[in-house]
Structures are given as structure tokens and as C-alpha cells.
Enzyme design. Structure first.
Site, PDB file in Angstrom:
ATOM      1  N   ARG A  49     -16.437 -11.156  -8.432  1.00  0.00           N
ATOM      2  CA  ARG A  49     -15.755  -9.982  -8.602  1.00  0.00           C
ATOM      3  C   ARG A  49     -16.438  -8.909  -7.837  1.00  0.00           C
ATOM      4  O   ARG A  49     -15.962  -8.050  -7.291  1.00  0.00           O
ATOM      5  CB  ARG A  49     -15.468  -9.735 -10.147  1.00  0.00           C
ATOM      6  CG  ARG A  49     -14.690  -8.150 -10.201  1.00  0.00           C
ATOM      7  CD  ARG A  49     -14.280  -8.226 -11.638  1.00  0.00           C
ATOM      8  NE  ARG A  49     -14.502  -8.715 -12.802  1.00  0.00           N
ATOM      9  CZ  ARG A  49     -15.711  -8.538 -13.426  1.00  0.00           C
ATOM     10  NH1 ARG A  49     -16.567  -7.588 -13.273  1.00  0.00           N
ATOM     11  NH2 ARG A  49     -15.912  -9.394 -14.500  1.00  0.00           N
ATOM     12  N   TYR A 101       5.223   5.890   0.702  1.00  0.00           N
ATOM     13  CA  TYR A 101       5.919   4.716   0.242  1.00  0.00           C
ATOM     14  C   TYR A 101       6.065   4.690  -1.326  1.00  0.00           C
ATOM     15  O   TYR A 101       5.443   5.253  -2.109  1.00  0.00           O
ATOM     16  CB  TYR A 101       4.673   3.535   0.417  1.00  0.00           C
ATOM     17  CG  TYR A 101       4.763   2.072  -0.064  1.00  0.00           C
ATOM     18  CD1 TYR A 101       5.893   1.447   0.607  1.00  0.00           C
ATOM     19  CD2 TYR A 101       4.329   1.787  -1.297  1.00  0.00           C
ATOM     20  CE1 TYR A 101       5.960   0.256   0.178  1.00  0.00           C
ATOM     21  CE2 TYR A 101       4.516   0.477  -1.552  1.00  0.00           C
ATOM     22  CZ  TYR A 101       5.277  -0.323  -0.843  1.00  0.00           C
ATOM     23  OH  TYR A 101       5.543  -1.683  -1.324  1.00  0.00           O
ATOM     24  N   ASP A 173      -3.037   6.619   4.751  1.00  0.00           N
ATOM     25  CA  ASP A 173      -2.393   5.326   4.653  1.00  0.00           C
ATOM     26  C   ASP A 173      -2.187   4.942   6.328  1.00  0.00           C
ATOM     27  O   ASP A 173      -1.167   5.586   6.592  1.00  0.00           O
ATOM     28  CB  ASP A 173      -1.060   5.195   3.786  1.00  0.00           C
ATOM     29  CG  ASP A 173      -0.584   4.064   3.601  1.00  0.00           C
ATOM     30  OD1 ASP A 173      -0.873   3.067   4.501  1.00  0.00           O
ATOM     31  OD2 ASP A 173      -0.082   3.707   2.623  1.00  0.00           O
ATOM     32  N   LYS A 198       0.578  -6.006   5.758  1.00  0.00           N
ATOM     33  CA  LYS A 198       1.557  -5.779   6.892  1.00  0.00           C
ATOM     34  C   LYS A 198       0.968  -6.182   8.255  1.00  0.00           C
ATOM     35  O   LYS A 198       0.465  -7.290   8.397  1.00  0.00           O
ATOM     36  CB  LYS A 198       1.914  -4.407   6.706  1.00  0.00           C
ATOM     37  CG  LYS A 198       2.240  -3.913   5.478  1.00  0.00           C
ATOM     38  CD  LYS A 198       3.696  -4.498   4.811  1.00  0.00           C
ATOM     39  CE  LYS A 198       3.768  -3.990   3.241  1.00  0.00           C
ATOM     40  NZ  LYS A 198       3.550  -2.763   2.583  1.00  0.00           N
TER      41      LYS A 198
HETATM   42  C1  LIG Z   1       3.405  -2.043   1.573  1.00  0.00           C
HETATM   43  C2  LIG Z   1       2.827  -0.620   1.525  1.00  0.00           C
HETATM   44  C3  LIG Z   1       2.089  -0.399   0.643  1.00  0.00           C
HETATM   45  C4  LIG Z   1       1.814  -1.284  -0.670  1.00  0.00           C
HETATM   46  O1  LIG Z   1       0.893  -2.436  -0.197  1.00  0.00           O
HETATM   47  P1  LIG Z   1       1.156  -3.923  -0.961  1.00  0.00           P
HETATM   48  O2  LIG Z   1       0.400  -4.493  -0.105  1.00  0.00           O
HETATM   49  O3  LIG Z   1       2.732  -4.225  -1.056  1.00  0.00           O
HETATM   50  O4  LIG Z   1       0.660  -3.605  -2.365  1.00  0.00           O
HETATM   51  C5  LIG Z   1       1.487   0.959   0.722  1.00  0.00           C
HETATM   52  N1  LIG Z   1       1.550   1.701   1.915  1.00  0.00           N
HETATM   53  C6  LIG Z   1       2.596   1.346   2.793  1.00  0.00           C
HETATM   54  C7  LIG Z   1       2.795   2.226   3.804  1.00  0.00           C
HETATM   55  C8  LIG Z   1       2.986   0.135   2.651  1.00  0.00           C
HETATM   56  O5  LIG Z   1       3.868  -0.345   3.619  1.00  0.00           O
END
Ligand SMILES: *Cc1c(COP(=O)(O)O)cnc(C)c1O
Length: 382
Positions: A49, A101, A173, A198
Site C-alpha cells: 500500500r 467530467y 486534468d 484513457k
Molecule cells: C474518465 C475520466 C476521469 C475519471 O477517471 P476513471 O479512471 O474513470 O476513474 C476523470 N477525468 C476525465 C477527463 C476522464 O475522462
């Protein structure tokens, strides 16, 4: 290594051959605990962890490709955003881009707000609005650029300058662009956040998230949240993300080429309105996109006029899969109002422009002629 160019860092940073065996890939260390060398002494690891060798290699790679000083990998993008705000305190003020998001607003509104943290959604594309929103207790400005799904950009350098003048940190982000196409830290941001689910992982086969920091206190804070709250990335997922990062520069080139081709095709279609792709000259922030990004990516959205028409389109696509998520090698099409932004109320969606006719595409790396043919036949069914 840190002097190397991006494609070299993507293959090599953090991913040196295993010193024990020479294996060219970082091994997946499936060990929850580690033998200590004495009382209170160890070989760098004691419990997974707090730290795991596979995760540590990924974290080093993430810091290198984003140009930060520390990387921290989490179980999902949401776990990373949670870690980002977990060290805020009651009475702190957090400014967030107003059409981020949907999961981010769900976390902020339904959980973080209850901790007595003041959250204010601001149109961060408007610098005056950002200036006006900063207060004495503002600690963090969290931005997403381009935004999901409307592809609105925020000027990272300008917002960072304003924030720093007030002693406020900026987190970005960077999920939609990936470090191949946008470097927030080089533009002045303090922290980069990713959903590695992604483009970084890139193959739609693992969930993950990351924070990349630039100051010693970031490392201390994010490490504490990893250790104390435990929302860490598993060694296997860390291995997958490292594998994905190696081909990120190549994949992004093809995503980019296909994204542009699809956007240009859609711009000629009479059934398509409000087409949003920063690479088109018609995009209101095309100049900012050219200045701030090294490409326009493969995310775009458009309006078909009604929920019924969007439904017909999504029922007719064959190559594009009707699925949420993005950034994988396969092309996806989704209905934002009932998927990523379902958590919002009708009024909230209305306010940011996420209509029932809105369709979002994540253009994959298939042959672009095949993708365009698929869109053509699906539009004919609308
Ligand atoms: C998918 C996404 C998230 C969240 O990520 P997860 O891996 O699904 O928890 C946050 N910000 C953006 C821009 C995203 O496309």
C-alpha cells in the site's frame, strides 16, 4: 534521461532493465509484503500500500513524461482526484472548471462538499471570471482542458499566472490530451492529474489514475493519501500502463490524424450542428489550441438535434462502439447526457450545454476511411 525527447522518455523513463535478470520489462511484483533487513530497515519496500516496485517504476515514468518531480498512481482517475482534494481542510475554497467530467462534480458535490470545503464552479475559459472568484481562502484551482464533451479550452499559462499571484495552486486534468499533446507543468501548472484508463493505458483494459507533482510537499501529501487512504493502483495495472506509455507517442499521432479527418468530414454534414473540435478553424479557441497543445487529439462532439436522432445514430454505427470511456485504440461513440454526465441534473446539463442530441466521439486508430464510411452510413439512418 530527463534531457531526452518525449518518444525516448516514453520508452525508457522508469523502465530500465531489471537489475536482477536483465528482463527488458519491469516485472509485476505481486507481493503484498516485503522481507525486512532488520528492525526498522528494509530494501526500500515494506508493504505494497505504501510502495510497490512495479508501481514505483510507473510513477517514475509518469513524472518524467509530464515533466514533474513526483508521480503517484491510484486505482482510478476518480481515486486520483480524491487524493488531490483529500488534503484540503474545512473552510478551504476550491475553484473548479464549470464543465468538467461528470464524475468530478459528483465527487465534489456529494462527498467533498460535506467536509465543509467550499466549491465554486467557474468558467475558467474566462480569465476575468477566474480573477473574480479567487478569495482569501482559495487553495486550489482545478481545471480540465479541453473539457468533456464540449471541447472548451482554458488557457493554462494565464490561469496559472493569476493563481500564483494569489498563492493559489493549479491542477490540470490532462486526460483528454495526454502528455504527448499537452504539458501543463511546462505551461505553469503545479499538479497534473490523469485517468490513465484513457490514452495513457490506451487499450481499454485497465482502470487507473495518477497525480504528478512539482514540489516536495506534493510528494509528501500524495504519498500520505496513498498510504493512509489506500486507493492505490495494483501492480498488474501499473504494468499495463507502462506498456501503454511506450506506444503513446505513436498512438497519439494516429489518433490525431484520424480525429482531424473525422472532424473535417463531419463539418460537411448538414445533419451535424455544434461540431466541437479544437483543430477546426471554426472552433472559437483554435488559436489557443495551436499555442497550448501540440495537436488537437481525437475527441470531438456534435449535436444531432434530439435524443431520438442521437439514439438512431448510436444504434446504426458499426465500427464505432456505443460505449462510454475514451482514449483506447478502438473508436467509441457515446451519449453524454445519459452516460458521463448522467449524474448532473437537467438544469446543470442545460447550463453547460450538454443537450439530449449531443454525441461524443473518441476516434481510435483504425483506418480513417473505414471510420468515415461508418459515420456516413450511420448519419444516413438519422
Ligand atoms: C474518465 C475520466 C476521469 C475519471 O477517471 P476513471 O479512471 O474513470 O476513474 C476523470 N477525468 C476525465 C477527463 C476522464 O475522462
Amino acid at each position: 534521461m530527463s534531457q531526452s525527447k518525449f518518444a525516448t522518455l516514453a520508452v525508457h523513463a522508469g523502465q530500465q532493465p531489471d537489475p536482477l535478470t536483465g528482463a527488458v520489462n519491469v516485472p509485476v511484483y505481486l507481493s503484498s509484503t516485503f522481507e525486512l533487513t532488520g528492525i526498522g530497515t528494509d530494501r526500500g519496500y515494506d508493504y505494497s500500500r505504501a510502495g510497490n516496485p512495479t508501481r514505483a517504476h510507473l510513477e517514475e515514468a509518469l513524472a518524467a513524461i509530464e515533466g514533474g518531480t513526483c508521480g503517484h498512481a491510484f486505482a482510478s482517475g476518480m481515486a486520483a482526484i480524491y487524493a488531490l482534494v483529500a488534503t484540503l481542510r474545512t473552510g478551504d475554497h476550491l475553484i473548479c472548471s464549470h464543465n468538467v467530467y461528470g464524475g468530478t462534480t459528483r465527487l465534489f458535490n456529494l462527498i467533498i462538499q460535506h467536509y465543509g470545503i467550499e466549491i465554486e464552479y467557474v468558467d475558467t475559459a474566462n480569465l476575468d471570471a477566474v480573477k473574480a472568484a479567487i478569495k482569501r481562502n482559495t487553495k486550489l484551482i482545478h481545471i480540465e482542458t479541453p473539457t468533456n464533451p464540449l471541447m472548451v479550452l482554458t488557457d493554462i499559462a494565464a490561469v496559472s499566472e493569476v493563481a500564483h499571484a494569489h498563492g493559489v495552486e493549479v491542477s490540470v486534468d490532462n486526460t483528454f490530451m495526454s502528455p504527448a499533446l499537452q504539458s501543463p507543468i511546462a505551461l505553469g501548472a503545479d499538479i497534473v492529474m490523469h485517468s490513465t484508463t484513457k490514452f495513457l493505458n490506451g487499450h481499454s483494459d485497465g482502470l487507473g489514475g495518477a497525480l504528478i507533482g512539482t514540489k516536495p510537499e506534493h510528494k509528501e501529501r500524495f504519498l500520505l493519501v496513498q498510504k493512509a487512504a489506500g486507493g492505490i493502483m495494483s501492480p498488474f495495472e501499473a504494468f499495463l500502463v507502462m506498456r501503454g506509455i511506450k506506444t503513446l507517442p505513436l498512438r497519439m499521432k494516429q489518433h490525431e490524424e484520424n480525429g482531424r479527418a473525422v472532424a473535417e468530414f463531419l463539418s460537411t454534414q448538414s445533419k451535424v450542428t455544434r461540431l466541437a473540435y479544437p483543430g477546426l478553424k471554426s472552433h472559437p479557441q483554435h488559436e489557443l489550441a495551436k499555442r497550448q497543445q501540440r495537436g488537437f487529439g481525437s475527441m470531438l462532439s456534435f449535436d444531432l438535434g434530439s435524443r431520438e436522432k442521437a439514439g438512431k445514430f448510436l444504434g446504426a454505427v458499426k465500427l464505432f462502439l456505443n460505449a462510454e470511456s475514451l482514449g483506447g485504440v478502438e473508436s467509441l461513440a457515446s451519449h453524454s447526457a445519459t452516460t458521463t454526465h448522467f449524474a448532473l441534473t437537467d438544469a446543470e446539463r442545460e447550463k453547460v450545454g450538454i443537450t439530449q442530441g449531443l454525441v461524443r466521439l473518441s476516434v481510435g486508430i483504425e483506418d480513417k476511411d473505414d471510420l468515415i464510411a461508418d459515420l456516413e452510413q450511420a448519419l444516413a439512418a438519422v
